[in-house]
Design a protein around this motif. Structure first.
Motif, PDB file in Angstrom:
ATOM      1  N   LEU A  49       0.830  -1.217   0.000  1.00 25.31           N
ATOM      2  CA  LEU A  49       0.000   0.000   0.000  1.00 25.31           C
ATOM      3  C   LEU A  49       0.859   1.259   0.000  1.00 25.31           C
ATOM      4  O   LEU A  49       0.553   2.215  -0.709  1.00 25.31           O
ATOM      5  CB  LEU A  49      -0.931   0.002   1.211  1.00 25.31           C
ATOM      6  CG  LEU A  49      -2.053  -1.016   1.191  1.00 25.31           C
ATOM      7  CD1 LEU A  49      -2.803  -1.009   2.516  1.00 25.31           C
ATOM      8  CD2 LEU A  49      -3.005  -0.750   0.042  1.00 25.31           C
ATOM      9  N   PHE A  53      -0.239   2.553  -3.289  1.00 21.04           N
ATOM     10  CA  PHE A  53      -1.483   3.234  -2.902  1.00 21.04           C
ATOM     11  C   PHE A  53      -1.266   3.976  -1.590  1.00 21.04           C
ATOM     12  O   PHE A  53      -1.800   3.609  -0.542  1.00 21.04           O
ATOM     13  CB  PHE A  53      -2.628   2.219  -2.747  1.00 21.04           C
ATOM     14  CG  PHE A  53      -2.906   1.413  -3.979  1.00 21.04           C
ATOM     15  CD1 PHE A  53      -3.683   1.932  -5.002  1.00 21.04           C
ATOM     16  CD2 PHE A  53      -2.382   0.137  -4.128  1.00 21.04           C
ATOM     17  CE1 PHE A  53      -3.933   1.189  -6.137  1.00 21.04           C
ATOM     18  CE2 PHE A  53      -2.626  -0.616  -5.261  1.00 21.04           C
ATOM     19  CZ  PHE A  53      -3.412  -0.079  -6.276  1.00 21.04           C
ATOM     20  N   VAL A  56      -4.330   5.169   0.513  1.00 13.94           N
ATOM     21  CA  VAL A  56      -5.003   4.085   1.229  1.00 13.94           C
ATOM     22  C   VAL A  56      -4.186   3.709   2.472  1.00 13.94           C
ATOM     23  O   VAL A  56      -4.750   3.454   3.537  1.00 13.94           O
ATOM     24  CB  VAL A  56      -5.207   2.854   0.312  1.00 13.94           C
ATOM     25  CG1 VAL A  56      -5.812   1.689   1.063  1.00 13.94           C
ATOM     26  CG2 VAL A  56      -6.064   3.213  -0.883  1.00 13.94           C
ATOM     27  N   ARG A  59      -4.946   6.234   5.191  1.00 16.40           N
ATOM     28  CA  ARG A  59      -6.263   5.988   5.790  1.00 16.40           C
ATOM     29  C   ARG A  59      -6.235   4.757   6.684  1.00 16.40           C
ATOM     30  O   ARG A  59      -6.882   4.725   7.725  1.00 16.40           O
ATOM     31  CB  ARG A  59      -7.331   5.800   4.715  1.00 16.40           C
ATOM     32  CG  ARG A  59      -7.940   7.104   4.256  1.00 16.40           C
ATOM     33  CD  ARG A  59      -9.072   6.807   3.356  1.00 16.40           C
ATOM     34  NE  ARG A  59      -8.511   6.066   2.220  1.00 16.40           N
ATOM     35  CZ  ARG A  59      -8.923   6.171   0.979  1.00 16.40           C
ATOM     36  NH1 ARG A  59      -9.927   6.933   0.692  1.00 16.40           N
ATOM     37  NH2 ARG A  59      -8.352   5.502   0.016  1.00 16.40           N
ATOM     38  N   LYS A  60      -5.468   3.761   6.294  1.00 14.14           N
ATOM     39  CA  LYS A  60      -5.358   2.543   7.106  1.00 14.14           C
ATOM     40  C   LYS A  60      -4.691   2.856   8.440  1.00 14.14           C
ATOM     41  O   LYS A  60      -5.087   2.325   9.472  1.00 14.14           O
ATOM     42  CB  LYS A  60      -4.565   1.478   6.343  1.00 14.14           C
ATOM     43  CG  LYS A  60      -4.450   0.167   7.084  1.00 14.14           C
ATOM     44  CD  LYS A  60      -3.659  -0.844   6.289  1.00 14.14           C
ATOM     45  CE  LYS A  60      -3.462  -2.099   7.124  1.00 14.14           C
ATOM     46  NZ  LYS A  60      -2.554  -3.044   6.521  1.00 14.14           N
ATOM     47  N   LYS A  70     -11.606   1.841   4.852  1.00 15.99           N
ATOM     48  CA  LYS A  70     -10.223   2.255   4.721  1.00 15.99           C
ATOM     49  C   LYS A  70      -9.602   1.763   3.424  1.00 15.99           C
ATOM     50  O   LYS A  70      -8.601   2.280   2.984  1.00 15.99           O
ATOM     51  CB  LYS A  70      -9.400   1.853   5.932  1.00 15.99           C
ATOM     52  CG  LYS A  70      -9.137   0.405   6.124  1.00 15.99           C
ATOM     53  CD  LYS A  70      -8.294   0.217   7.365  1.00 15.99           C
ATOM     54  CE  LYS A  70      -8.391  -1.195   7.857  1.00 15.99           C
ATOM     55  NZ  LYS A  70      -7.698  -1.384   9.105  1.00 15.99           N
ATOM     56  N   PHE A  71     -10.200   0.759   2.783  1.00 10.68           N
ATOM     57  CA  PHE A  71      -9.734   0.290   1.486  1.00 10.68           C
ATOM     58  C   PHE A  71     -10.649   0.795   0.367  1.00 10.68           C
ATOM     59  O   PHE A  71     -10.683   0.238  -0.707  1.00 10.68           O
ATOM     60  CB  PHE A  71      -9.655  -1.243   1.452  1.00 10.68           C
ATOM     61  CG  PHE A  71      -8.653  -1.801   2.409  1.00 10.68           C
ATOM     62  CD1 PHE A  71      -7.307  -1.609   2.196  1.00 10.68           C
ATOM     63  CD2 PHE A  71      -9.059  -2.515   3.518  1.00 10.68           C
ATOM     64  CE1 PHE A  71      -6.368  -2.120   3.075  1.00 10.68           C
ATOM     65  CE2 PHE A  71      -8.127  -3.034   4.399  1.00 10.68           C
ATOM     66  CZ  PHE A  71      -6.778  -2.828   4.181  1.00 10.68           C
ATOM     67  N   ASP A  72     -11.377   1.857   0.642  1.00  9.11           N
ATOM     68  CA  ASP A  72     -12.323   2.415  -0.319  1.00  9.11           C
ATOM     69  C   ASP A  72     -11.583   3.367  -1.272  1.00  9.11           C
ATOM     70  O   ASP A  72     -11.582   4.577  -1.089  1.00  9.11           O
ATOM     71  CB  ASP A  72     -13.435   3.155   0.429  1.00  9.11           C
ATOM     72  CG  ASP A  72     -14.508   3.662  -0.505  1.00  9.11           C
ATOM     73  OD1 ASP A  72     -14.614   3.137  -1.627  1.00  9.11           O
ATOM     74  OD2 ASP A  72     -15.239   4.584  -0.112  1.00  9.11           O
ATOM     75  N   ASP A  73     -10.938   2.800  -2.260  1.00  9.76           N
ATOM     76  CA  ASP A  73     -10.198   3.574  -3.241  1.00  9.76           C
ATOM     77  C   ASP A  73     -10.478   2.991  -4.625  1.00  9.76           C
ATOM     78  O   ASP A  73     -10.278   1.785  -4.834  1.00  9.76           O
ATOM     79  CB  ASP A  73      -8.693   3.496  -2.936  1.00  9.76           C
ATOM     80  CG  ASP A  73      -7.879   4.338  -3.890  1.00  9.76           C
ATOM     81  OD1 ASP A  73      -7.950   5.576  -3.791  1.00  9.76           O
ATOM     82  OD2 ASP A  73      -7.169   3.733  -4.717  1.00  9.76           O
ATOM     83  N   LEU A  76      -7.508   1.021  -6.183  1.00  9.99           N
ATOM     84  CA  LEU A  76      -7.272  -0.249  -5.510  1.00  9.99           C
ATOM     85  C   LEU A  76      -8.355  -1.265  -5.889  1.00  9.99           C
ATOM     86  O   LEU A  76      -8.072  -2.445  -6.103  1.00  9.99           O
ATOM     87  CB  LEU A  76      -7.227  -0.062  -3.995  1.00  9.99           C
ATOM     88  CG  LEU A  76      -6.946  -1.306  -3.152  1.00  9.99           C
ATOM     89  CD1 LEU A  76      -5.597  -1.921  -3.521  1.00  9.99           C
ATOM     90  CD2 LEU A  76      -6.999  -0.967  -1.674  1.00  9.99           C
TER      91      LEU A  76
END
Length: 148
Positions: A49, A53, A56, A59-60, A70-73, A76
């Motif tokens: 990540l 990313f 992401v 956010r994680k 948190k994996f809302d990309d 990704l």
């Protein structure tokens, strides 16, 4: 041995070719399952990540206890689904390839897709290389899933 109606005898044996064919067919299923299963674990790894990313990853780190959003990309999500979409599209092409060329050449084509995909993913320096490699792996999965 048993007799056919015409009087010919038919021997049924387990040969080396039968065993090898069974192993190849089983291995192709394992490879598809591995490709599907591994992406979830890799997509949540911090080092992956951080490199591909970063937003992401941030956010994680900020998320408290829940994995929700948190994996809302979109990028990704495209990375994850690219293998499945490519595999679906490849099955349509592989049907035609199998009918025209046969099973052996189609399996070799699938292997070529896997080889290219693995090289691209392993050597990926940016998201484009990663996506193209993932799509190649999807094509390989689609070809292999249709042939055996």
């Amino acid at each position: 041995m048993r007799e056919k109606k015409g009087g010919d005898q038919n021997e049924e044996k387990i040969t080396g070719l039968v065993i090898l064919s069974s192993i190849v067919a089983a291995t192709s299923g394992l490879v598809v399952g591995y490709n599907i299963g591994i992406s979830g674990g890799v997509a949540s790894m911090d080092s992956f990540l951080l490199y591909f990313f970063a937003s992401v990853y941030e956010r994680k780190q900020e998320a408290s206890e829940s994995n929700y959003c948190k994996f809302d990309d979109p990028l990704l999500q495209t990375f994850t689904s690219s293998l499945y979409i490519a595999g679906l599209l490849a099955t349509f092409v592989s049907v035609q390839t199998t009918q025209k060329l046969g099973r052996k050449p189609t399996i070799l084509i699938a292997g070529l897709f896997y080889l290219i995909g693995v090289c691209l993913v392993a050597l990926a320096q940016n998201i484009s290389m990663l996506m193209i490699g993932r799509i190649m792996l999807g094509f390989g999965s689609g070809f292999v899933g249709q042939v055996p």
